[in-house]
Structure formats: C-alpha cells, structure tokens
Design a protein around this motif. Structure first.
Motif, mmCIF file in Angstrom:
data_model
loop_
_atom_site.group_PDB
_atom_site.id
_atom_site.type_symbol
_atom_site.label_atom_id
_atom_site.label_comp_id
_atom_site.label_asym_id
_atom_site.label_seq_id
_atom_site.Cartn_x
_atom_site.Cartn_y
_atom_site.Cartn_z
ATOM 1 N N SER A 23 1.001 -1.606 -0.078
ATOM 2 C CA SER A 23 0.125 0.012 0.216
ATOM 3 C C SER A 23 0.991 1.626 0.158
ATOM 4 O O SER A 23 0.286 2.545 -0.438
ATOM 5 C CB SER A 23 -1.124 -0.463 1.156
ATOM 6 O OG SER A 23 -2.014 -1.265 1.381
ATOM 7 N N LEU A 24 1.879 1.688 0.364
ATOM 8 C CA LEU A 24 3.033 2.379 -0.002
ATOM 9 C C LEU A 24 2.909 2.661 -1.141
ATOM 10 O O LEU A 24 3.379 4.155 -1.174
ATOM 11 C CB LEU A 24 4.332 2.008 0.863
ATOM 12 C CG LEU A 24 4.497 1.740 2.636
ATOM 13 C CD1 LEU A 24 6.023 0.805 2.283
ATOM 14 C CD2 LEU A 24 3.984 2.747 3.492
ATOM 15 N N SER A 25 2.914 2.431 -1.940
ATOM 16 C CA SER A 25 2.821 2.739 -3.485
ATOM 17 C C SER A 25 1.993 4.382 -3.535
ATOM 18 O O SER A 25 1.911 4.823 -4.572
ATOM 19 C CB SER A 25 3.145 1.846 -4.272
ATOM 20 O OG SER A 25 1.965 1.047 -4.518
ATOM 21 N N GLU A 26 0.801 3.768 -3.304
ATOM 22 C CA GLU A 26 -0.087 4.696 -2.905
ATOM 23 C C GLU A 26 -0.432 5.993 -2.024
ATOM 24 O O GLU A 26 -1.039 6.663 -2.252
ATOM 25 C CB GLU A 26 -1.687 3.990 -3.245
ATOM 26 C CG GLU A 26 -1.655 3.234 -3.842
ATOM 27 C CD GLU A 26 -2.312 1.803 -3.993
ATOM 28 O OE1 GLU A 26 -2.987 1.771 -2.418
ATOM 29 O OE2 GLU A 26 -2.369 1.080 -5.131
ATOM 30 N N GLY A 27 1.175 5.935 -0.233
ATOM 31 C CA GLY A 27 0.871 6.732 -0.362
ATOM 32 C C GLY A 27 0.388 6.721 1.085
ATOM 33 O O GLY A 27 1.125 5.100 1.587
ATOM 34 N N ALA A 34 -7.402 -4.160 6.607
ATOM 35 C CA ALA A 34 -8.208 -4.198 6.996
ATOM 36 C C ALA A 34 -8.902 -4.518 6.013
ATOM 37 O O ALA A 34 -9.261 -6.475 6.039
ATOM 38 C CB ALA A 34 -8.951 -3.591 8.156
ATOM 39 N N GLU A 35 -9.575 -4.143 4.824
ATOM 40 C CA GLU A 35 -10.129 -4.434 3.976
ATOM 41 C C GLU A 35 -9.031 -5.260 3.317
ATOM 42 O O GLU A 35 -9.705 -6.652 2.446
ATOM 43 C CB GLU A 35 -10.733 -3.491 2.930
ATOM 44 C CG GLU A 35 -11.582 -3.914 1.366
ATOM 45 C CD GLU A 35 -12.078 -2.292 1.079
ATOM 46 O OE1 GLU A 35 -12.925 -2.966 -0.350
ATOM 47 O OE2 GLU A 35 -11.629 -1.414 1.153
ATOM 48 N N LEU A 36 -8.286 -5.109 2.706
ATOM 49 C CA LEU A 36 -7.056 -6.726 1.358
ATOM 50 C C LEU A 36 -7.385 -7.585 2.461
ATOM 51 O O LEU A 36 -6.958 -8.389 1.222
ATOM 52 C CB LEU A 36 -5.867 -5.415 1.364
ATOM 53 C CG LEU A 36 -5.508 -4.605 0.304
ATOM 54 C CD1 LEU A 36 -4.492 -4.022 -0.039
ATOM 55 C CD2 LEU A 36 -5.991 -5.106 -0.998
ATOM 56 N N LEU A 37 -6.709 -7.459 3.633
ATOM 57 C CA LEU A 37 -6.824 -8.654 4.938
ATOM 58 C C LEU A 37 -8.345 -9.163 4.695
ATOM 59 O O LEU A 37 -8.768 -10.239 5.910
ATOM 60 C CB LEU A 37 -6.178 -8.453 5.665
ATOM 61 C CG LEU A 37 -5.048 -7.593 6.206
ATOM 62 C CD1 LEU A 37 -4.498 -7.450 7.142
ATOM 63 C CD2 LEU A 37 -4.208 -9.111 5.260
ATOM 64 N N ARG A 38 -9.195 -8.880 4.314
ATOM 65 C CA ARG A 38 -11.034 -9.118 4.968
ATOM 66 C C ARG A 38 -11.361 -9.503 5.925
ATOM 67 O O ARG A 38 -11.270 -10.419 6.653
ATOM 68 C CB ARG A 38 -11.155 -10.928 4.366
ATOM 69 C CG ARG A 38 -11.075 -10.899 2.253
ATOM 70 C CD ARG A 38 -11.270 -12.223 1.713
ATOM 71 N NE ARG A 38 -11.090 -11.633 0.645
ATOM 72 C CZ ARG A 38 -10.067 -11.512 -0.300
ATOM 73 N NH1 ARG A 38 -9.364 -12.408 0.224
ATOM 74 N NH2 ARG A 38 -10.440 -11.869 -1.697
#
Length: 311
Positions: free
Chosen positions: A217-221, A229-233
């Motif tokens: 996620s760091l590439s997006e800031g 949390a959403e990525l980890l469901r």
C-alpha cells in the motif's frame, strides 16, 4: 549457497521445495558478489519454461496460451510458496501479476526481475521471441541501470508500483501452445499438487501478511488502516485487536515496515532521500526524517554516510 542457507541440490533440482527467504538471499548475494545489479533481470531472460520444473511443464502442456497463463497463475503458489500470482483483465489490458506475501522478506528485487523474465518467456514460447508486453511494472525502486530493463523486455518499465506485473494486450490467447499435451497435463498438475503440499499454499503468519499488505500500500501514499483491513478481509477493529495481541499498534507496525524498507533503500546510492520518502508513502521528506530518527537515533542522510564508510 551456504551463506543463503541452501544446499546445492536444492538449486539443481527444480522439483525440490526451497525456502523463499533463503532463495531471495541467494539471488541478492549473487548480484552483490558478481557486481551485476541486474543479475536477476538477465538470468530470468534466458530462463526457459522447462527450467521451471513442473509448473513450466504444465504451462507448456496447456492447450492454449490463455490456459497456460491461467494455470501458471492458479498453480504458481505450489511451485513457490508464500507468493501470489494473478492473471486478469483491467482497463482493456491483461495483467500477469506476481508478488511475495511474506512481509519479512524485504530485499526481493532479484527474485521479482527473474520471475517476470521467466513469465515473459512462456509467452515468447507461444508468440515468438519478438513478443513484448505493453509495459512492465516492479514494486522495487528504480535502479541506476534501469535502461537495461527496457532493453530486456523491449517495453517501458515502471518502478515503485504495488506489485510486479507484465501488462499486455488481450489477443492471441486462443493460440495453441507448441508443446500442448492434454494427456500429460492432468498428471503434471497432480504431481505439482503433491510436491507443493496438496491442499494449497502454506498458511502465512498473521503479522507477516499484515506487513506485506502495508508494504504494497505504500506506493499509494500513507497506508490507511481501513484499506489494509479490507485487503486482509478483516473488520478494522479485528485488525487492531489482533495487532495488540502481538504487542503492536497499527501505526507502530507501519513505522517498522517503513524503516526496514528505508534501510534497504539507503543502500542504493542512486535513490535521493526525497524519492525514498515518496516510496515509503510519506507526504514530505521531513516526515520521513523524523520517523527515521525516532527509530534509529540519526537522520537517514547520516545513516547512509555511515554505511557507505563501512562498506
């Protein structure tokens, strides 16, 4: 090999399981000892599908190029565990993505460049040696000799992205694979499933997976907790609770991931500090400097100078 924790037979036999962390260390060590920062890039360009072992043979035995890429993405985690490979369409183009899910494996550039080269050679086997993608994406920062990457793939190459990917046009997926063998394909898939553990990928430790998603996620800031949390469901509160059980707050873990990456990036002299701050998701270099000082007691510029003096 011993320095990376691998025995020679583990490298010589493509059907043996290899610890991914040790394998990445081996590749990074090879690049350092040969003095060739693009070791993985050029190794991957000459790495033919047969050398991939069972997963390569499965791709070659598939009936069409589309099914070969589907099988490659669906089964690659059995060939190389704690990784994620996806093949899908986005914005009118196809993406063959690859990334390591273990957040503790920080230095992984050589593996990424080798793997995308191997993937490209599966497409070249079907479409000819002149095939080239529309573009190539890597999660690691742009190296000093990045023009070689564009020469290797004959395409624009972008760095500091969320994952590693070949991006290409949606065409010729129905072309037959030259070595298609429908009689052997089920047996090869069954053998890979047996060698790779049968039931699926190794369960990754919770903290390693959280680190991985923060890094991506760091590439997006700044990596907001809701997005991770959403990525980890997971619900946000569940993520916070489980992190607390491991002795972390979310912000503490983000800072740890950033600082671990910063130490790797500082070793790359071509990267300005402002670029490192951006790669780590900081809004400005001063925020990066403050966070680095909190963890290491010195600013990143001094740390870089100290490490350069030692080496």
């Amino acid at each position: 090999m011993s320095r990376a924790g691998l025995a020679p037979q583990q490298i010589e036999n493509p059907c043996l399981q290899v610890d991914l962390g040790a394998y990445c260390r081996l590749m990074e060590t090879a690049a350092a000892q040969t003095g060739n920062g693009n070791f993985g890039l050029w190794f991957g360009q000459q790495f033919e599908p047969e050398q991939l072992g069972l997963i390569g043979r499965i791709a070659l035995a598939s009936p069409t190029l589309g099914s070969a890429l589907d099988n490659l993405a669906r089964l690659f985690h059995l060939h190389q565990q704690v990784t994620e490979t996806r093949f899908y369409q986005a914005e009118g183009l196809l993406r063959l993505e690859y990334r390591i899910l273990d957040g503790h494996i920080v230095e992984r550039r050589q593996d990424a460049e080798l793997t995308l080269g191997m993937f490209a050679n599966v497409l070249r086997r079907c479409l000819g040696r002149g095939w080239a993608p529309e573009r190539v994406e890597f999660e690691h920062p742009r190296p000093g000799d990045w023009r070689e990457h564009e020469r290797a793939f004959d395409a624009p190459v972008y760095f500091g992205r969320r994952s590693n990917a070949l991006v290409f046009r949606n065409r010729e997926l129905q072309r037959a694979m030259p070595g298609r063998d429908l009689a052997q394909l089920p047996r090869l898939c069954e053998e890979l499933s047996r060698v790779g553990g049968g039931s699926g990928p190794i369960a990754l430790a919770f903290m390693d997976r959280v680190r991985s998603e923060i890094r991506a996620s760091l590439s997006e800031g700044a990596p907001h907790i809701e997005a991770v949390a959403e990525l980890l469901r997971l619900p946000r509160w569940t993520l916070q609770r489980r992190l607390a059980e491991h002795g972390y707050s979310y912000s503490e873990l983000v800072e740890e991931v950033r600082c671990d990456l910063a130490m790797a990036y500082l070793a790359q002299p071509q990267l300005p500090l402002a670029d490192i701050a951006s790669l780590l998701g900081y809004s400005e270099p001063s925020a990066f400097t403050r966070a680095f000082c909190r963890r290491y007691g010195v600013p990143p510029s001094r740390m870089r100078a100290q490490r350069a003096a030692v080496s």
